[in-house]
Design a protein around this motif. Sequence first.
Motif, PDB file in Angstrom:
ATOM      1  N   MET A 114       0.702  -1.093  -0.148  1.00 32.91           N
ATOM      2  CA  MET A 114      -0.223   0.090   0.001  1.00 32.91           C
ATOM      3  C   MET A 114       0.822   1.246   0.077  1.00 32.91           C
ATOM      4  SD  MET A 114      -3.014  -1.281   0.036  1.00 32.91           S
ATOM      5  CE  MET A 114      -2.955  -2.987  -0.251  1.00 32.91           C
ATOM      6  N   ALA A 115       0.194   2.332  -0.326  1.00 29.79           N
ATOM      7  CA  ALA A 115       1.276   3.531  -0.443  1.00 29.79           C
ATOM      8  C   ALA A 115       0.186   4.764  -0.281  1.00 29.79           C
ATOM      9  CB  ALA A 115       1.998   3.614  -1.768  1.00 29.79           C
TER      10      ALA A 115
ATOM     11  N   VAL B 217       5.272   9.406  -1.489  1.00 28.63           N
ATOM     12  CA  VAL B 217       5.171   9.974  -0.072  1.00 28.63           C
ATOM     13  C   VAL B 217       5.830   8.896   0.614  1.00 28.63           C
ATOM     14  CG1 VAL B 217       4.296  10.586   2.008  1.00 28.63           C
ATOM     15  CG2 VAL B 217       3.475  11.766  -0.617  1.00 28.63           C
ATOM     16  N   ALA B 218       4.895   7.633   0.527  1.00 23.70           N
ATOM     17  CA  ALA B 218       5.424   6.618   1.610  1.00 23.70           C
ATOM     18  C   ALA B 218       4.680   5.224   0.950  1.00 23.70           C
ATOM     19  CB  ALA B 218       5.136   6.816   3.048  1.00 23.70           C
ATOM     20  N   THR B 219       5.298   4.265   1.160  1.00 23.06           N
ATOM     21  CA  THR B 219       4.787   2.715   0.708  1.00 23.06           C
ATOM     22  C   THR B 219       5.254   1.738   2.037  1.00 23.06           C
ATOM     23  OG1 THR B 219       4.953   1.196  -0.697  1.00 23.06           O
ATOM     24  CG2 THR B 219       6.987   2.194  -0.365  1.00 23.06           C
ATOM     25  N   ILE B 220       4.154   0.850   2.155  1.00 24.37           N
ATOM     26  CA  ILE B 220       4.507  -0.314   3.127  1.00 24.37           C
ATOM     27  C   ILE B 220       4.190  -1.574   2.541  1.00 24.37           C
ATOM     28  CG2 ILE B 220       2.147   0.059   3.962  1.00 24.37           C
ATOM     29  CD1 ILE B 220       3.230  -0.513   6.888  1.00 24.37           C
TER      30      ILE B 220
ATOM     31  N   ILE C 282       9.263  -0.756   4.784  1.00 19.50           N
ATOM     32  CA  ILE C 282       8.700   0.420   4.483  1.00 19.50           C
ATOM     33  C   ILE C 282       9.594   1.550   3.882  1.00 19.50           C
ATOM     34  CG2 ILE C 282       8.015   2.557   5.632  1.00 19.50           C
ATOM     35  CD1 ILE C 282       6.824   1.095   7.988  1.00 19.50           C
ATOM     36  N   GLN C 283       9.184   2.352   3.239  1.00 21.11           N
ATOM     37  CA  GLN C 283       9.968   3.425   2.406  1.00 21.11           C
ATOM     38  C   GLN C 283       9.378   4.523   2.479  1.00 21.11           C
ATOM     39  OE1 GLN C 283      11.754   1.820  -1.236  1.00 21.11           O
ATOM     40  NE2 GLN C 283      12.452   3.708  -1.844  1.00 21.11           N
ATOM     41  N   TYR C 284      10.227   5.670   2.595  1.00 21.62           N
ATOM     42  CA  TYR C 284       9.654   7.044   2.685  1.00 21.62           C
ATOM     43  C   TYR C 284      10.540   8.007   1.334  1.00 21.62           C
ATOM     44  CZ  TYR C 284       7.713   6.043   7.020  1.00 21.62           C
ATOM     45  OH  TYR C 284       6.874   5.536   8.360  1.00 21.62           O
TER      46      TYR C 284
ATOM     47  N   THR D  90       7.597   2.275  -5.345  1.00 20.99           N
ATOM     48  CA  THR D  90       7.375   3.898  -5.299  1.00 20.99           C
ATOM     49  C   THR D  90       6.872   4.433  -6.761  1.00 20.99           C
ATOM     50  OG1 THR D  90       9.747   4.154  -6.090  1.00 20.99           O
ATOM     51  CG2 THR D  90       9.523   3.847  -3.845  1.00 20.99           C
ATOM     52  N   SER D  91       6.657   3.667  -7.318  1.00 24.50           N
ATOM     53  CA  SER D  91       6.064   4.252  -8.806  1.00 24.50           C
ATOM     54  C   SER D  91       4.705   4.073  -8.555  1.00 24.50           C
ATOM     55  CB  SER D  91       6.735   3.373  -9.911  1.00 24.50           C
ATOM     56  OG  SER D  91       5.985   3.681 -10.980  1.00 24.50           O
TER      57      SER D  91
END
Length: 125
Positions: A34-35, A48-51, A58-60, A107-108
Motif C-alpha cells: 500500500m502507499a 510519499v510512503a509505501t508499506i 517501509i520506504q519514504y 514507489t512508482s
Amino acid sequence: QVHLIESGGGVVQAGGSLRLSCFTSQRTFGAYAMAWFRQSPGKEREFVATIAYSGGSIQYSDIVKGRFTISRDNSKNMFFLQMDSLKPEDTAVYFCAASQRFAAVRTSTQAYDYWGQGTQVTVSS
C-alpha cells in the motif's frame, strides 16, 4: 470492484500534525503493498510512503522521512499516514493507493492498481 476511502485531511498550522486513514474493500489487502502519494496544483503526483504486505518493510520519500509515519492494520483493511512537523510545502491532495500485483514496497504510481479519491491537506504558515 475495489474501493479505497480516505479520511483525515484538513487545515493545520505549520508544525502541526494530521493523521490520514484509508480503508480498502480489497479482499486480499493483507497480501499486497500500500502507499500514499500526493499532488499539488500544476505538479505531477509524487510518492510519499509505501508499506509492504506485512508492514515489515517501509520506504519514504526523502522529503518526508523523519516526519511522516506509514502503518497498516491488516485485521481492519486499513492503513494510515501520520504526518508530524508539517510544513506549508506539504500542502497537496493526498491519495492512498493499493497494489494488486506487488507485495514488496514500490514507489512508482504504476505499481498501484486502485486509488482513493484524494483528501486535501493544507498547511498554513
